[in-house]
Motif scaffolding. Structure first.
Motif, PDB file in Angstrom:
ATOM      1  N   GLN A 225       0.942  -1.198  -0.050  1.00 51.49           N
ATOM      2  CA  GLN A 225      -0.415  -0.145   0.325  1.00 51.49           C
ATOM      3  C   GLN A 225       0.734   1.379  -0.613  1.00 51.49           C
ATOM      4  O   GLN A 225       0.995   2.420  -0.882  1.00 51.49           O
ATOM      5  N   THR A 226       2.106   0.877   0.424  1.00 50.28           N
ATOM      6  CA  THR A 226       2.596   2.651   0.687  1.00 50.28           C
ATOM      7  C   THR A 226       3.528   3.083  -0.479  1.00 50.28           C
ATOM      8  O   THR A 226       3.945   3.701  -1.091  1.00 50.28           O
ATOM      9  N   VAL A 227       4.046   1.859  -1.139  1.00 47.68           N
ATOM     10  CA  VAL A 227       4.010   2.061  -2.195  1.00 47.68           C
ATOM     11  C   VAL A 227       3.408   2.705  -3.621  1.00 47.68           C
ATOM     12  O   VAL A 227       3.469   4.094  -4.431  1.00 47.68           O
ATOM     13  N   HIS A 228       1.816   2.695  -3.198  1.00 50.19           N
ATOM     14  CA  HIS A 228       0.526   3.210  -4.027  1.00 50.19           C
ATOM     15  C   HIS A 228       0.883   3.946  -3.832  1.00 50.19           C
ATOM     16  O   HIS A 228       0.310   5.714  -4.424  1.00 50.19           O
ATOM     17  N   GLN A 229       0.690   4.350  -2.338  1.00 54.15           N
ATOM     18  CA  GLN A 229       0.927   5.888  -1.585  1.00 54.15           C
ATOM     19  C   GLN A 229       1.764   6.433  -2.379  1.00 54.15           C
ATOM     20  O   GLN A 229       1.756   7.922  -3.136  1.00 54.15           O
ATOM     21  N   LEU A 230       3.072   6.214  -2.221  1.00 50.90           N
ATOM     22  CA  LEU A 230       4.315   7.313  -2.792  1.00 50.90           C
ATOM     23  C   LEU A 230       4.076   7.902  -3.904  1.00 50.90           C
ATOM     24  O   LEU A 230       4.341   8.483  -4.546  1.00 50.90           O
ATOM     25  N   TYR A 231       3.650   6.472  -4.562  1.00 50.82           N
ATOM     26  CA  TYR A 231       3.664   7.389  -6.379  1.00 50.82           C
ATOM     27  C   TYR A 231       2.867   7.793  -6.155  1.00 50.82           C
ATOM     28  O   TYR A 231       2.622   8.937  -7.328  1.00 50.82           O
ATOM     29  N   ALA A 232       1.270   7.975  -5.633  1.00 52.95           N
ATOM     30  CA  ALA A 232       0.267   8.993  -5.345  1.00 52.95           C
ATOM     31  C   ALA A 232       1.030  10.194  -5.513  1.00 52.95           C
ATOM     32  O   ALA A 232       0.859  11.424  -6.086  1.00 52.95           O
ATOM     33  N   TYR A 233       1.885  10.412  -4.636  1.00 47.60           N
ATOM     34  CA  TYR A 233       2.380  11.876  -4.365  1.00 47.60           C
ATOM     35  C   TYR A 233       3.645  12.087  -4.883  1.00 47.60           C
ATOM     36  O   TYR A 233       3.548  13.559  -5.343  1.00 47.60           O
ATOM     37  N   GLY A 234       4.455  10.539  -5.468  1.00 53.32           N
ATOM     38  CA  GLY A 234       5.243  11.583  -6.286  1.00 53.32           C
ATOM     39  C   GLY A 234       4.339  12.074  -7.687  1.00 53.32           C
ATOM     40  O   GLY A 234       4.908  13.322  -8.315  1.00 53.32           O
ATOM     41  N   LEU A 235       3.118  11.111  -8.294  1.00 58.26           N
ATOM     42  CA  LEU A 235       2.876  12.455  -9.750  1.00 58.26           C
ATOM     43  C   LEU A 235       2.118  13.754  -8.951  1.00 58.26           C
ATOM     44  O   LEU A 235       2.511  14.847  -9.661  1.00 58.26           O
ATOM     45  N   ALA A 236       1.078  13.545  -7.901  1.00 56.80           N
ATOM     46  CA  ALA A 236       1.562  14.950  -7.692  1.00 56.80           C
ATOM     47  C   ALA A 236       1.869  15.786  -7.598  1.00 56.80           C
ATOM     48  O   ALA A 236       1.555  17.347  -7.444  1.00 56.80           O
ATOM     49  N   ILE A 237       3.303  15.676  -6.812  1.00 59.53           N
ATOM     50  CA  ILE A 237       4.317  16.500  -6.960  1.00 59.53           C
ATOM     51  C   ILE A 237       4.886  16.665  -7.868  1.00 59.53           C
ATOM     52  O   ILE A 237       4.999  18.885  -8.827  1.00 59.53           O
TER      53      ILE A 237
END
Lengths: 295, 268
Positions: free
Chosen positions: A133-145
């Motif tokens: 799950q954390t990877v999914h979250q990090l990916y979402a953050y990365g895209l947002a940034i």
């Protein structure tokens, strides 16, 4: 959190509130404020560097490069930014998956766009279906940034481009007279002097960036807006030991105050910096202002 | 369905006129153009109404902020800070839930939870605050000579304001005000993403664009269409405001007129 919190129904209002505001979910809410600050801290330098290279591209002698830089600046300005946020998140995601698909599954024959679906081979999925799950979250953050940096990079590019033009011509001509190469003039004369002209615009941009952070919610991030909606909604006694009515209004009031404090304090801070940097300089016509319109 | 039929059934969809069901599959380009264009009605409604009403309130606020009486000046200052210092997105959310609570207490407030009124009020107050800051800046930079000349002619009070100060303020502020107008229209796209429900799927342009993007999982068609509509709208605003600008500057030689400059000015 406190020892008396075991039986919340029996507590007086103040004690009840202290218990209520220190539940586990509330700490997630408080953490999301830090999240906002963290995203600001990461996005600002990335956007600034995007802006710097955008401005270099825009003033380049090479025509395609300069068109690319100018086009980047112009397109982002003409369209509602929220549309960009919604667009880039999907577009970037699909772009990355498509690139990985080309690299990892060269033998895949099915078309990627099938009707209303975007299908890449399982190995090219981002993040992988098996990822935690954390990877999914990090990916979402990365895209947002990246999305934020792309949009704000264009604005920063606009400011820096203008600042580069504002550096007195005589400075550059003097450098030429001293026999400096174009490269040297750029890095030793233009860039150090440009910042002071860019600062009013950039501080303006910083304020706008702060005020843009709630839009992270639209990019699927569990940010302050998400938590305010979650926690404020009506809670019945069946699901929580702290039942309450619809308190979303109060949560959003708290957010409003948080953002007001952020803009107020950064306005004070940027004013100080500007005063310090312009001490003894003739800056007529580039008056400091944190308004968006008279900057 | 031919494109003409699509236009007939969906051109007024955002107002609830025409076909009730949105297209579900096999979206044609025509459907996307028509529905997103239909949503633009809301963007134009919000932007135009907020600008028209906000203009007068903004003038009052700007005058209030430049008076010496602290009882008038301070509230105006705080109001402007409140709306300019916080994100519009949060303002929408707060206002929506505030109206929701008020609706529970007073029947009178039930229309306020609908976007057409509730969101319009927020946009009105917001643009009033931003425009007031623009007007305030213009009031501060009115040439002293003009005011002195007005005094010398014996003008005072309302007459001086109406004949001398106000026209000059508008003239100085107009290029920035045009920018404010453009970005107010951009800001109207936030309405249906911030609490206010799109009743019976009657939404604005971005609402439909994101509907198509979600359904087709292809952002490369609806968002460029939306962008096209907004670029056209922006060009219309610029040309209209150019006419006003010419009128405001008509007494000046051409080299002294203030030209419009497209400036950055995004999310509020």
């Amino acid at each position: 959190m406190f020892s008396y919190c075991i039986e919340p129904d029996a507590l007086a209002t103040f004690q009840w509130l202290t218990c209520y505001l220190t539940t586990g979910v509330h700490f997630s809410f408080y953490l999301s404020f830090l999240n906002v600050l963290g995203i600001l801290a990461v996005t600002a330098p990335i956007a600034l560097s995007f802006g710097f290279f955008g401005a270099i591209a825009a003033r380049s002698q090479i025509v395609p490069l300069s068109l690319l830089g100018k086009g980047y600046i112009a397109v982002v300005r003409g369209v509602p930014d929220i549309a960009f946020f919604l667009f880039f998140v999907i577009a970037l995601d699909q772009g990355f998956e498509w690139l990985r698909h080309q690299a990892l599954c060269p033998n895949w024959t099915d078309p990627i766009r099938q009707g209303n679906d975007f299908l890449v081979c399982p190995r090219a999925k981002l993040p992988l279906g098996t990822a935690p799950q954390t990877v999914h979250q990090l990916y979402a953050y990365g895209l947002a940034i990246i999305t934020f940096a792309l949009v704000f990079g264009a604005f920063a590019a606009n400011v820096i481009f203008g600042a580069m033009l504002a550096v007195p011509k005589a400075q550059l001509e003097t450098a030429e007279a001293y026999g400096m190469s174009q490269h040297q003039i750029f890095w030793r004369i233009l860039v150090p002097q440009m910042w002071i002209y860019a600062l009013p615009g950039l501080s303006n941009l910083w304020q706008i960036l702060i005020k843009a952070t709630p839009l992270l919610f639209l990019l699927g991030i569990e940010d302050v807006v998400y938590w305010a909606r979650e926690l404020g909604g009506t809670k019945t006694a069946r699901f929580t030991s702290f039942p309450h009515g619809d308190w979303r209004m109060w949560y959003f009031l708290a957010l409003l105050i948080f953002y007001l404090f952020m803009t107020w304090s950064s306005e004070k801070f940027l004013k100080k910096i500007m005063q310090k940097l312009t001490k003894g300089q003739d800056m007529a016509g580039t008056a400091m202002s944190t308004t968006r319109d008279f900057s | 369905m031919s494109c003409l039929e699509t236009i007939q059934s969906y051109a007024m969809r955002s107002l609830g006129i025409g076909e009730r069901l949105l297209p579900r599959s096999d979206f044609t380009l025509c459907e996307q153009f028509t529905l997103i264009g239909s949503g633009m009605i809301w963007n134009i409604y919000f932007g135009l109404m907020a600008l028209c009403v906000g203009f007068f309130f903004a003038t009052a606020l700007a005058v209030a902020k430049s008076t010496t009486n602290p009882w008038v000046r301070k509230p105006a200052k705080w109001f402007i800070f409140l709306f300019r210092g916080s994100p519009l997105f949060i303002q929408f959310f707060f206002a929506y839930f505030l109206f929701l609570n008020l609706k529970g207490a007073f029947q009178f407030f039930s229309p306020f939870t609908a976007a057409w009124l509730g969101a319009l009020i927020v946009l009105f107050l917001n643009t009033a605050a931003y425009s007031a800051e623009i007007f305030y800046g213009a009031l501060q930079s009115i040439p002293k000579g003009e005011i002195e000349a007005a005094d010398a002619y014996g003008l005072s009070g309302w007459h001086k304001f109406r004949r001398i100060i106000w026209p000059t303020m508008l003239r100085l502020a107009w290029p920035s005000y045009t920018n404010e107008a453009i970005f107010l229209f951009h800001a109207t796209t936030l309405v249906f993403f911030s609490g206010f429900p799109a009743w019976q799927q009657r939404g604005d342009a971005l609402y439909y664009a994101s509907y198509f993007a979600d359904k087709t999982f292809n952002p490369f068609v609806p968002y460029p269409i939306l962008a096209l509509y907004f670029i056209i709208l922006t060009l219309i605003i610029i040309s209209l405001s150019g006419l006003v600008n010419r009128r405001l500057n008509s007494h000046l030689p051409t080299n002294m007129r203030i030209q419009f400059k497209f400036r950055l000015n995004i999310i509020r």
